[in-house]
Design an enzyme around this catalytic site. Sequence first.
Site, PDB file in Angstrom:
ATOM      1  N   HIS A 163       0.850  -1.186   0.000  1.00 23.35           N
ATOM      2  CA  HIS A 163       0.000   0.000   0.000  1.00 23.35           C
ATOM      3  C   HIS A 163       0.883   1.233   0.000  1.00 23.35           C
ATOM      4  CE1 HIS A 163      -3.143   2.846   1.065  1.00 23.35           C
ATOM      5  NE2 HIS A 163      -3.949   1.944   0.565  1.00 23.35           N
ATOM      6  N   ASP A 217      -7.859  -5.400   0.088  1.00 19.06           N
ATOM      7  CA  ASP A 217      -8.383  -6.245  -0.981  1.00 19.06           C
ATOM      8  C   ASP A 217      -7.965  -7.697  -0.882  1.00 19.06           C
ATOM      9  OD1 ASP A 217      -9.861  -4.316  -2.269  1.00 19.06           O
ATOM     10  OD2 ASP A 217      -8.121  -3.534  -3.321  1.00 19.06           O
TER      11      ASP A 217
HETATM   12  N1  CMC Z   1       4.121  -7.533  -4.928  1.00 17.09           N
HETATM   13  C1  CMC Z   1       5.476  -7.510  -5.078  1.00 17.09           C
HETATM   14  N2  CMC Z   1       6.231  -6.411  -4.939  1.00 17.09           N
HETATM   15  C2  CMC Z   1       5.605  -5.270  -4.626  1.00 17.09           C
HETATM   16  C3  CMC Z   1       4.221  -5.205  -4.437  1.00 17.09           C
HETATM   17  C4  CMC Z   1       3.470  -6.396  -4.607  1.00 17.09           C
HETATM   18  N3  CMC Z   1       2.131  -6.392  -4.448  1.00 17.09           N
HETATM   19  N4  CMC Z   1       3.856  -3.940  -4.142  1.00 17.09           N
HETATM   20  C5  CMC Z   1       4.999  -3.213  -4.132  1.00 17.09           C
HETATM   21  N5  CMC Z   1       6.054  -4.022  -4.421  1.00 17.09           N
HETATM   22  C6  CMC Z   1       7.477  -3.633  -4.444  1.00 17.09           C
HETATM   23  C7  CMC Z   1       7.806  -2.839  -5.684  1.00 17.09           C
HETATM   24  O1  CMC Z   1       8.239  -3.687  -6.743  1.00 17.09           O
HETATM   25  C8  CMC Z   1       8.888  -1.940  -5.179  1.00 17.09           C
HETATM   26  O2  CMC Z   1      10.078  -2.701  -5.094  1.00 17.09           O
HETATM   27  P1  CMC Z   1      11.523  -1.989  -5.371  1.00 17.09           P
HETATM   28  O3  CMC Z   1      11.658  -0.952  -4.296  1.00 17.09           O
HETATM   29  O4  CMC Z   1      12.500  -3.099  -5.289  1.00 17.09           O
HETATM   30  O5  CMC Z   1      11.424  -1.398  -6.739  1.00 17.09           O
HETATM   31  C9  CMC Z   1       8.474  -1.610  -3.743  1.00 17.09           C
HETATM   32  O6  CMC Z   1       7.677  -2.744  -3.346  1.00 17.09           O
HETATM   33  C10 CMC Z   1       7.637  -0.338  -3.616  1.00 17.09           C
HETATM   34  O7  CMC Z   1       6.540  -0.421  -4.533  1.00 17.09           O
HETATM   35  P2  CMC Z   1       5.895   0.810  -5.264  1.00 17.09           P
HETATM   36  O8  CMC Z   1       5.259   0.348  -6.527  1.00 17.09           O
HETATM   37  O9  CMC Z   1       6.886   1.915  -5.351  1.00 17.09           O
HETATM   38  O10 CMC Z   1       4.787   1.240  -4.224  1.00 17.09           O
HETATM   39  P3  CMC Z   1       3.571   2.208  -4.510  1.00 17.09           P
HETATM   40  O11 CMC Z   1       3.301   2.903  -3.244  1.00 17.09           O
HETATM   41  O12 CMC Z   1       3.800   3.030  -5.731  1.00 17.09           O
HETATM   42  O13 CMC Z   1       2.367   1.204  -4.881  1.00 17.09           O
HETATM   43  C11 CMC Z   1       0.577  -0.307  -4.678  1.00 17.09           C
HETATM   44  C12 CMC Z   1       1.390   0.790  -3.995  1.00 17.09           C
HETATM   45  C13 CMC Z   1      -0.652  -0.616  -3.822  1.00 17.09           C
HETATM   46  C14 CMC Z   1       0.083   0.185  -6.050  1.00 17.09           C
HETATM   47  C15 CMC Z   1       1.475  -1.564  -4.847  1.00 17.09           C
HETATM   48  O14 CMC Z   1       1.877  -2.052  -3.587  1.00 17.09           O
HETATM   49  C16 CMC Z   1       0.777  -2.655  -5.647  1.00 17.09           C
HETATM   50  O15 CMC Z   1       0.862  -2.662  -6.879  1.00 17.09           O
HETATM   51  N6  CMC Z   1       0.065  -3.622  -4.975  1.00 17.09           N
HETATM   52  C17 CMC Z   1      -0.696  -4.618  -5.673  1.00 17.09           C
HETATM   53  C18 CMC Z   1      -2.035  -4.041  -6.087  1.00 17.09           C
HETATM   54  C19 CMC Z   1      -2.968  -3.852  -4.910  1.00 17.09           C
HETATM   55  O16 CMC Z   1      -3.136  -4.745  -4.084  1.00 17.09           O
HETATM   56  N7  CMC Z   1      -3.639  -2.691  -4.876  1.00 17.09           N
HETATM   57  C20 CMC Z   1      -4.654  -2.395  -3.863  1.00 17.09           C
HETATM   58  C21 CMC Z   1      -4.265  -1.289  -2.950  1.00 17.09           C
HETATM   59  S1  CMC Z   1      -5.355  -1.192  -1.516  1.00 17.09           S
HETATM   60  C22 CMC Z   1      -6.879  -0.745  -2.192  1.00 17.09           C
HETATM   61  C23 CMC Z   1      -6.922   0.690  -2.555  1.00 17.09           C
HETATM   62  O17 CMC Z   1      -7.087   1.514  -1.647  1.00 17.09           O
HETATM   63  O18 CMC Z   1      -6.793   0.991  -3.744  1.00 17.09           O
END
Ligand code: CMC
Length: 432
Positions: free
Chosen positions: A310, A367
């Site tokens: 998140h 989720d």
């Molecule tokens: N699985 C594997 N690696 C992950 C995941 C995941 N679900 N989420 C983040 N990472 C890694 C990412 O690859 C990155 O690694 P590195 O630093 O080595 O490059 C690090 O963690 C930080 O990730 P980020 O993409 O910079 O984080 P963000 O804050 O931009 O994204 C997120 C947040 C929710 C979009 C992301 O965690 C994600 O894609 N999760 C899966 C989709 C999901 O479950 N979304 C629902 C969110 S809760 C409902 C809502 O309120 O929308």
Amino acid sequence: MNQADVDVAKLIVGDQEIELPIIEGTEQERSLDIGKLRATTGLVTLDDGYVNTGSTRSAVTFLDGERGVLRYRGYGIEELASQCDFVEVAYLLIHGELPSSEELQNFRMKLRRHTMLHEDMRLFYDGFPRDAHPMAILSSVVGALSTFYQDSLDPHDSGQVYESIVRLVAKLPTIAAFAHKKSVGQPFVYPRNNLTYCENFLRMMFSVPSEEYECDPDFVEALNLLLIVHADHEQNCSTSTVRMVGSSNANLFASIAAGISALWGPLHGGANEACVAMLEQIRQDGGNVQKYVKMAKDKNSDYRLMGFGHRVYKNFDPRATIIKASCDKLLKKRGINDPIFEIAQQLEEVALNDEYFVERKLYPNVDFYSGIIYRAIGIPVQMFTVLFAIGRLPGWISHWREMHASATKRICRPRQVYTGDNQRAITPIDQR
Ligand code: CMC
């Protein structure tokens, strides 16, 4: 930056030193006010994904990602989930205070009077393909409300806005249930105004004219809880979209339709659908959760564990804790043995003990378990994000209203750092 007890930060740019006021919120969150930055220095800030950007001051929802705290209007999500129903929470978000029993009664009455759709609106459903995604239907039909209710579109008329709010909250479950009925080829079931919000929705989803329908109180309770925990989440992607669209003075229906589209994406609300698809895939693949954890860690693949991670929560997602407990309770009580619940628990266990996930503070989010509850209720996977939208609606509305009530409201219009070509001359087409 100055000492913590002073309220300005100093920024030195070349030989210029400017002071940036530090604004502190009621929960001691501090931010730099850069409102005059461009005017005084010619600089803009660059913040991809708005990771460090406070887009507004807001009194709707407080969340602390480090401590796993989520409060609507000052009330903890755990208390709201255990003591209130969704309509009460919707009232709280929209009005700012919990209702008295008379106010709540009136609000429920108003919602009940507006649950039906205009008959001509039913015809829209004939035009959609049977396999249309219900989120596409939802945003289209909500957008179309502005064609049927032209008497309540003025964002500056509080009476009209309130009329639109009631129409939206009352009609969204009907719009959603009709989308489901269309997809399964069953007749639309009209709302029944003697039922509660959640009972009515379940009945419109699952009853058929040929049989009596009895609402299952366990399903009603679980649905009510899910809607409450989804009801707001401060400046998330869809809420920011609703605020941004509304900032141009677009009407409330148009703004909410845009929010629904933003919510649909798998990185946002669409993750609940994607999460169940992932768990199902793992099950069909023999239940080897390690394999999928490995894939998610592989830097050469863009595979992610859906329902994990998140932007804000870096410890745990309090919504996930509530939902997991409810999921556990419902499945046990109903004797449901869902193999993907087993897989979800294994996956959580493996990921939470894995260095990659620990280092990046990746935890199950709202989720991760919600889809398992929806499955237990019998809600098809394509409807999961629609349920999220029904839950999030009061949050979107309260932010839209707050934005309009703000004395500092301006159209949202970010800047950019241009990285394209410098000026160049057109080469005639026969010479390109
Ligand atoms: N699985 C594997 N690696 C992950 C995941 C995941 N679900 N989420 C983040 N990472 C890694 C990412 O690859 C990155 O690694 P590195 O630093 O080595 O490059 C690090 O963690 C930080 O990730 P980020 O993409 O910079 O984080 P963000 O804050 O931009 O994204 C997120 C947040 C929710 C979009 C992301 O965690 C994600 O894609 N999760 C899966 C989709 C999901 O479950 N979304 C629902 C969110 S809760 C409902 C809502 O309120 O929308």
